[in-house]
Design an enzyme around this catalytic site. Structure first.
Site, PDB file in Angstrom:
ATOM      1  N   LYS A 107     -54.587 -41.688  37.086  1.00  0.00           N
ATOM      2  CA  LYS A 107     -54.454 -41.857  38.530  1.00  0.00           C
ATOM      3  C   LYS A 107     -55.789 -41.907  39.263  1.00  0.00           C
ATOM      4  O   LYS A 107     -55.849 -41.713  40.461  1.00  0.00           O
ATOM      5  CB  LYS A 107     -53.598 -40.727  39.110  1.00  0.00           C
ATOM      6  CG  LYS A 107     -52.195 -40.747  38.540  1.00  0.00           C
ATOM      7  CD  LYS A 107     -51.289 -39.754  39.242  1.00  0.00           C
ATOM      8  CE  LYS A 107     -49.939 -39.691  38.561  1.00  0.00           C
ATOM      9  NZ  LYS A 107     -49.000 -38.821  39.247  1.00  0.00           N
ATOM     10  N   SER A 108     -56.871 -42.192  38.546  1.00  0.00           N
ATOM     11  CA  SER A 108     -58.155 -42.300  39.211  1.00  0.00           C
ATOM     12  C   SER A 108     -58.298 -43.674  39.865  1.00  0.00           C
ATOM     13  O   SER A 108     -58.233 -44.696  39.191  1.00  0.00           O
ATOM     14  CB  SER A 108     -59.285 -42.093  38.188  1.00  0.00           C
ATOM     15  OG  SER A 108     -60.489 -42.666  38.640  1.00  0.00           O
TER      16      SER A 108
END
Lengths: 300, 326
Positions: A107-108
């Site tokens: 989820k970066s």
């Protein structure tokens, strides 16, 4: 170099010519971060090469090292992006690096944005849908993955097969709202467009999925959406009203079914029916009591 | 953290206030804006957070720190033709950028037409068939982006470009019947932070509907406040302090800020004031709605900026006297 990867940068001979620059937090910082010594060491060398704008292989090594320690370090990702493009570095290796980071921290924002930048430069998205599928296998609703998927498909014209792909996702999980959203997006945006038959087929599909799990909100919203996209209204499709009646009678009282009936009665301005349905909804969907009261009062 | 402390009525000492300013000073770049820490490039989210923090501190020292002219130049470099902003130079683009920028420049009185150009178009195009708003046009409706988009539209004065009926339905359906808290997207799990992102959209929605329909200020009241407060109080408190996403998660500063903000939103009513042309706290005769002990009552937050309203008023008044440099 790789067997030195555990050594601090201060002990690596290829960095001996560089003077590390420590972070200046000021005299008494509020909430200072307790960095690990490995992180501080690497960052001190990053601050040093920032001063000279160095874009060498050792800098690629350094930035990769920092990113592995902190996958959201946007300044370092940006620096690497500039370095890779300036050096005309091996973009396929960058894709491998991104995949490694994406598996670690799916989820970066930075990881996904970087991949997009590399693919833009590479001009070849032939690996991307498979990459995205691997990521969606880890998390079928990863927002970055779906967003990136839309970019890849629209930029590189990979529309064929996408509707079928959404089928696959929905077969695995009929409640995957990201896949429903994707389906709508394809219909709306594909260059080949859609016909009345396509819309009718989607209505049929949505109703079938509704019967699989009537309390699943996704196909109900999708149904509303594609009917409007097709320039139609809900009562242009008799099977819609049938389904709604079916699911609101027989002691089932599925709120979504009642809500769709409500929409249809609002459209024909049947005030009494609307108020009657809202009253049922206030009882059957009590968390939204105030909303159903508001809907009842809004019918004019 | 400063906002969390404000919501808990913890006074800020002069020493902490001054240290906050000096710490943030190390994060400001001479080319404009604030990064996440010393030596980091400027980012619109950290700039939004820094300016909000400085507004909370509210001292002359805090206001004097901000280089508004450099900030404006930097923001102009991030502005895109489609109305959006990059989050940082060479960075990603989504609706958060528009919110962070517009909220920041509103506090600092450096609103300029070129910054707002086309932003309402970008946001309107990001509303999906579900009624909520996604990060960019086409992507799934999501609570975080919905708040940012709606608050930005409020700042732009263009809420009428959104389909408010669809948005109302989507927002109301994000409150879960069993958990009572909010989910971020359809068919996903509840999370305490959405108490603010989703819950906080309601004051904006209610005011937008009141403006659209010519209704009495404060008449529309759409979500289940008591239920949200129950979720927060029962499920989101850390055993050793702090607030969290859901049981079995650990507290962190982000969730502490946004869960507390959501609790405050759930307790207070707001209304559109046509004279002040702003959303104001309007608890009315009934007063705030407090679940549990009366001590659970938190001060009201500003539904657009999410800092206390008096901090918004003070900083805006300060910079209203000063014209931007260029």
């Amino acid at each position: 170099m790789s067997n030195d990867s555990e050594k601090p940068f201060s002990a690596r001979p290829e960095w001996a010519d560089v003077t590390p620059v420590s972070q200046d937090d000021g005299p008494s910082p509020l909430v200072p971060i307790a960095y690990s010594s490995a992180y501080s060491d690497a960052m001190s060398y990053f601050r040093a090469i920032l001063q000279t704008n160095e874009y060498s292989p050792r800098v690629l090594d350094l930035t990769a090292h920092i990113i592995r320690l902190n996958p959201s370090h946007y300044s370092v990702w940006k620096y690497r992006q500039d370095a890779v493009i300036a050096r005309d570095a091996d973009l396929l290796k960058e894709l491998e690096f991104v995949e490694e980071m994406a598996e670690d921290q799916p989820k970066s924002y930075q990881t996904w944005h970087y991949r997009q930048a590399i693919i833009r430069k590479l001009g070849d998205a032939s690996r991307e849908v498979e990459f995205i599928n691997r990521m969606l296998h880890i998390d079928s609703k990863n927002y970055h993955a779906w967003s990136y998927r839309q970019w890849v498909i629209s930029t590189f014209d990979l529309w064929d097969g996408e509707m079928a792909d959404t089928n696959r996702f929905l077969d695995m999980d009929v409640r995957n709202n990201s896949a429903w959203n994707q389906r709508y997006w394809v219909l709306k945006n594909r260059p080949s467009g859609f016909t009345d038959e396509d819309i009718a087929a989607e209505v049929k599909y949505a109703l079938e999925m509704i019967y699989l799990a009537p309390r699943n909100e996704s196909p109900w919203a999708y149904l509303r959406g594609i009917v409007a996209l097709g320039g139609k209204t809900l009562d242009d499709f008799p099977s819609v009203e049938e389904t709604c009646k079916d699911l609101s009678d027989k002691g089932q009282s599925i709120p979504h079914a009642l809500a769709m009936l409500l929409d249809m009665k609002v459209a024909v301005k049947d005030v009494d029916e609307c108020r009657r349905i809202c009253a049922i909804l206030e009882e059957n969907d009590p968390i939204r009591q105030k909303y159903w009261k508001y809907r009842a009062e809004s019918v004019k | 953290m400063l906002h969390g402390l404000d919501l808990l009525d913890e006074p800020l000492s002069q020493e902490v206030a001054s240290r906050a300013v000096k710490t943030l000073a190390r994060c400001q770049n001479s080319t404009g804006g604030f990064g996440g820490g010393p030596g980091q490039i400027s980012h619109v989210a950290t700039t939004y957070a820094a300016v909000n923090a400085l507004a909370i501190v509210g001292t002359q020292e805090a206001y004097d720190l901000i280089d508004r002219s450099a900030l404006l130049d930097w923001l102009r470099r991030l502005k895109q033709a489609d109305g959006s902003f990059l989050m940082h130079e060479g960075g990603e683009l989504d609706v958060r950028g528009i919110y962070c920028v517009l909220a920041t420049v509103k506090l600092l009185n450096i609103v300029s037409p070129d910054l707002a150009a086309n932003s309402e178009q970008f946001i309107a195009c990001s509303q999906t068939y579900e009624g909520g708003i996604g990060g960019i046009p086409g992507v799934e409706a999501h609570g975080g982006y919905t708040f940012c988009a709606f608050a930005a539209m409020e700042l732009l004065g263009k809420t009428e470009l959104l389909d408010l009926d669809k948005l109302s339905r989507w927002l109301c359906f994000r409150q879960l019947a069993v958990e009572k808290g909010f989910q971020g997207r359809t068919n996903k799990l509840v999370d305490g932070c959405y108490s603010f992102w989703q819950g906080g959209a309601f004051p904006l929605l209610e005011c937008a509907l009141a403006r659209r329909d010519g209704d009495e200020a404060g008449k529309v009241d759409l979500f289940n406040r008591e239920a949200l407060q129950e979720y927060i109080l029962i499920c989101c408190q850390g055993e050793r302090g702090g607030l969290k996403d859901k049981p079995d998660k650990n507290p962190d500063y982000y969730h502490t800020c946004y869960v507390l903000s959501g609790l405050s939103i759930a307790q207070h009513r707001y209304a559109w004031d046509p004279v002040q042309e702003d959303i104001i706290v309007a608890d009315g005769e009934r007063g705030p709605v407090v679940v549990g002990n009366g001590q659970n009552l938190l001060p009201a937050t500003h539904p657009v900026h999410n800092i206390l309203p008096r901090h918004v008023t003070r900083i805006r008044a300060h910079f209203a006297q000063e014209l931007p440099d260029a």
